[in-house]
Scaffold this active site. Structure first.
Site, PDB file in Angstrom:
ATOM      1  CB  SER A  21      -0.939  -0.032   1.208  1.00 18.64           C
ATOM      2  OG  SER A  21      -1.937   0.951   1.085  1.00 18.64           O
ATOM      3  CG  ASN A  22      -0.446   4.671  -1.206  1.00 25.92           C
ATOM      4  OD1 ASN A  22      -1.099   5.438  -0.503  1.00 25.92           O
ATOM      5  ND2 ASN A  22      -0.978   4.061  -2.247  1.00 25.92           N
ATOM      6  NE  ARG A  23       5.863   7.121   3.978  1.00 24.40           N
ATOM      7  CZ  ARG A  23       6.256   6.671   5.167  1.00 24.40           C
ATOM      8  NH1 ARG A  23       5.455   6.776   6.207  1.00 24.40           N
ATOM      9  NH2 ARG A  23       7.436   6.127   5.305  1.00 24.40           N
ATOM     10  CB  SER A  24      -3.031   7.835   0.660  1.00 25.79           C
ATOM     11  OG  SER A  24      -4.284   8.457   0.738  1.00 25.79           O
ATOM     12  CB  ALA A  88      -2.506   7.428  -2.928  1.00 24.94           C
TER      13      ALA A  88
END
Ligand code: CTP
Length: 213
Positions: A21-24, A88
């Site tokens: 995943s990512n930091r959003s 994101a």
């Protein structure tokens, strides 16, 4: 107007326990959905996994993966006047999702990935008179990179931000953004609260929609 807002990250499973995943955190997208609803627009908020409270008076669809987000967006394109892709979206997913937990004794140091669908590009042929807005999260050459995205994705507006800057980007309540319009104009905004950035974006969308009538 009927407005779709996507928000948050997507999560791409590797096995029942792990994901990419990512930091959003979803703050920008949720602020947009909230401001739209307060201005009496009909809002469909399509959200990846986040831990913030959803705004009132929006239809909320929770999704996990980019494919699920794509399906939810695709289904509602005929309904919408505006699509704001603040999510994101993970660009890659696992080539194979293991049905059971991968044991580390069996794991190598390489993950086999494949590209996810680019949602904005995929719905580009169905744009018609709809207003499409994209975001660009960058760490260098902000304007050039955002200009590329404006062209490649065929959107009317790209909202670009430098996610390495203090008080801007993932998880903060404020953002310093640059608007890049399809007609070539560029507008740099000062550091503002994400709700104020959302207000500026909606102001522009409302103007555009009004001019189109
Ligand atoms: N986006 C999308 N589908 C994807 C990836 C991104 O629709 N698979 C949208 C995002 O919601 C955002 C815009 O495209 O509105 C730009 O996203 P960003 O992550 O900044 O860029 P990418 O297209 O992923 O390009 P890169 O990672 O190379 O910067």
């Amino acid at each position: 107007m009927n407005i779709i807002v996507t928000a948050g990250p997507t999560r791409e499973p590797l096995d029942p326990i792990r994901f990419i995943s990512n930091r959003s955190t979803g703050k920008m997208g949720y602020a947009l959905a909230d401001v739209c609803a307060r201005r009496n627009h009909k809002v469909l908020l399509i959200s990846g996994p986040v831990s913030i409270v959803p705004p009132r008076n929006v239809r909320l669809v929770m999704v996990e993966t980019a494919d699920e987000m794509f399906n939810a967006v695709r289904k509602s394109i005929p309904w919408c006047d505006v699509l704001v892709m603040a999510a994101a979206v993970s660009d890659f997913k696992a080539k194979y999702i293991h049905p059971g937990k991968m044991k580390k004794r069996d794991m190598r140091d390489i993950l086999h990935l494949k590209r996810n669908v680019d949602i904005l590009k995929a719905v580009r042929p169905r744009k018609g008179k709809r207003i499409y807005v994209g975001f660009a999260a960058e760490t260098s050459n902000i304007i050039q990179e955002a200009q590329k995205k404006l062209k490649e994705k065929g959107v009317d507006l790209i909202v670009a931000n430098d996610v390495t800057m203090k008080n801007s980007g993932f998880g903060t309540d404020t953002n310093r953004v640059v608007f890049l319009f399809a007609n070539g104009c560029i507008k740099k905004l000062p550091l503002m609260r994400k709700t104020q950035v959302a207000g500026k974006i909606i102001d522009w969308i409302e103007d555009q929609h009004g001019n189109d009538k």
